[in-house]
Design an enzyme around this catalytic site. Structure first.
Site, short mmCIF file in Angstrom:
data_model
loop_
_atom_site.label_atom_id
_atom_site.label_comp_id
_atom_site.label_asym_id
_atom_site.label_seq_id
_atom_site.Cartn_x
_atom_site.Cartn_y
_atom_site.Cartn_z
N SER A 14 0.84 -1.20 0.00
CA SER A 14 0.00 0.00 0.00
C SER A 14 0.88 1.26 0.00
O SER A 14 1.65 1.47 -0.92
CB SER A 14 -0.95 -0.04 1.20
OG SER A 14 -1.97 0.92 1.05
N LYS B 47 -19.25 17.53 4.29
CA LYS B 47 -18.24 17.80 5.30
C LYS B 47 -17.95 16.54 6.10
O LYS B 47 -16.82 16.29 6.50
CB LYS B 47 -18.70 18.94 6.22
CG LYS B 47 -17.74 19.25 7.36
CD LYS B 47 -16.38 19.67 6.82
CE LYS B 47 -15.40 19.96 7.95
NZ LYS B 47 -14.05 20.26 7.44
#
Length: 327
Positions: A166, A218
């Site tokens: 990763s 948000k």
């Protein structure tokens, strides 16, 4: 009686969780408050002559293996070799052991800055990298630090003995060459997000959770509130976008890869990784390091900044939090 013990154990577990959380928060607050009162101690890059260490180890063995006459001849030969090495090239060795937050990047940036100031045209850098990945932004910063070596035209090789997956593999691809041990784990070109949700737990205890935001997205998913399908869909969209950028980044530096095969989130052992083109060579870091020591100077660089007690407490609290949620 069974119900009593069951409820009691549940109470203990919940209490322990709350106490651990309080300690983590208190430790963090104390560390921040006290660190503001005292200026940070300046750190420094420490340098170790690894070639000298390797040669000294061999010398200690020769004391027992060879007689006095042969040792003298060997020492005389070594002096000649050392004399001829005055203008030789230098290899710099860096270590990066990554956690979830890639916190080792703070040392990495200082080490790379030091190398760029002194590196000569034939010098090179070895990076012993061990990381299973973590946060996208911090590993992106770590990869950007390694890209500074490319910009300075300093050849770099990443050495993977255990894992570069990763975010760890994102860092690895920035190097000119990737060397992995046969059973190292590499790849995992993918993105994951996981978060516990305590909404039902709070509901069962008649605890309300209120969250106020400005901006439609948000907050997409939340730890304590009720998650919505639209919020989940938005998070998946963001993950796909991040994955696309990850793929593009890998392709930029390793265009020979078949991304349809390797950018699936899977990770492979060294032998298979070599077949897929994820790495360039199979070898342990020790082999490459000894080889570099035979060709020229080999210097291990490590940046250290002394930590105060509050900083150590804050770091311990942060590590406990990471282990709790990211294990």
């Amino acid at each position: 009686m069974g119900n009593f013990f069951s409820h009691y154990l549940t109470f203990l577990a919940e209490t322990a969780t709350i106490v651990v959380a309080i300690l983590i928060v208190a430790g963090g607050i104390a560390a921040i408050a006290l660190s503001k009162r005292k200026p940070a101690t300046a750190g420094q890059v420490q340098v170790t002559d690894l070639r000298q260490q390797i040669e000294q180890a061999a010398d200690r063995i020769e004391v027992f293996r060879f007689d006095k006459k042969r040792r003298k001849a060997h020492q005389k030969n070594l002096k000649k070799v050392h004399k001829a090495r005055k203008d030789e090239k230098c290899t710099y060795l860096l270590d990066f052991k990554g956690d979830i937050r890639a916190s080792a990047v703070s040392a990495l940036r200082e080490e790379i800055t030091a190398i760029i100031q002194v590196a000569q045209p034939d010098d090179s850098v070895l990076i012993r990298l061990e990381s299973g990945g973590g946060m996208v932004n911090t590993y992106g910063l770590a990869a950007a630090q390694l890209l500074r070596l490319r910009a300075a035209k300093i050849h770099s090789t990443v050495l993977v003995d255990a894992i570069a997956a990763s975010g760890g593999y994102m860092m690895a691809v920035t190097a000119d060459r990737i060397v992995a041990s046969p059973f190292a784990l590499l790849g995992s070109i993918g993105v994951v997000a996981q978060i516990p949700n305590f909404h039902r737990w709070l509901q069962e205890r008649n605890i309300d959770f209120e969250q106020f935001t400005a901006g439609k997205y948000k907050r997409t998913v939340t730890l304590f509130g009720e998650n919505t399908e639209s919020g989940r869909a938005k998070l998946r969209e963001e993950l796909e976008e991040t994955h696309a950028q990850f793929r593009d980044f890998v392709e930029q530096f390793r265009p020979q890869l078949d991304l349809e095969k390797v950018a699936t989130g899977e990770a492979w052992l060294g032998n298979k990784a070599l077949q897929l083109g994820l790495v360039d060579q199979l070898a342990t870091s020790d082999e490459i390091i000894v080889e570099a020591a035979q060709k020229g100077k080999l210097l291990l660089l490590s940046y250290h900044r002394p930590k105060s007690l509050p900083q150590k407490l804050g770091l311990a609290a942060q590590q406990s939090w990471d282990k709790l949620w990211f294990r």
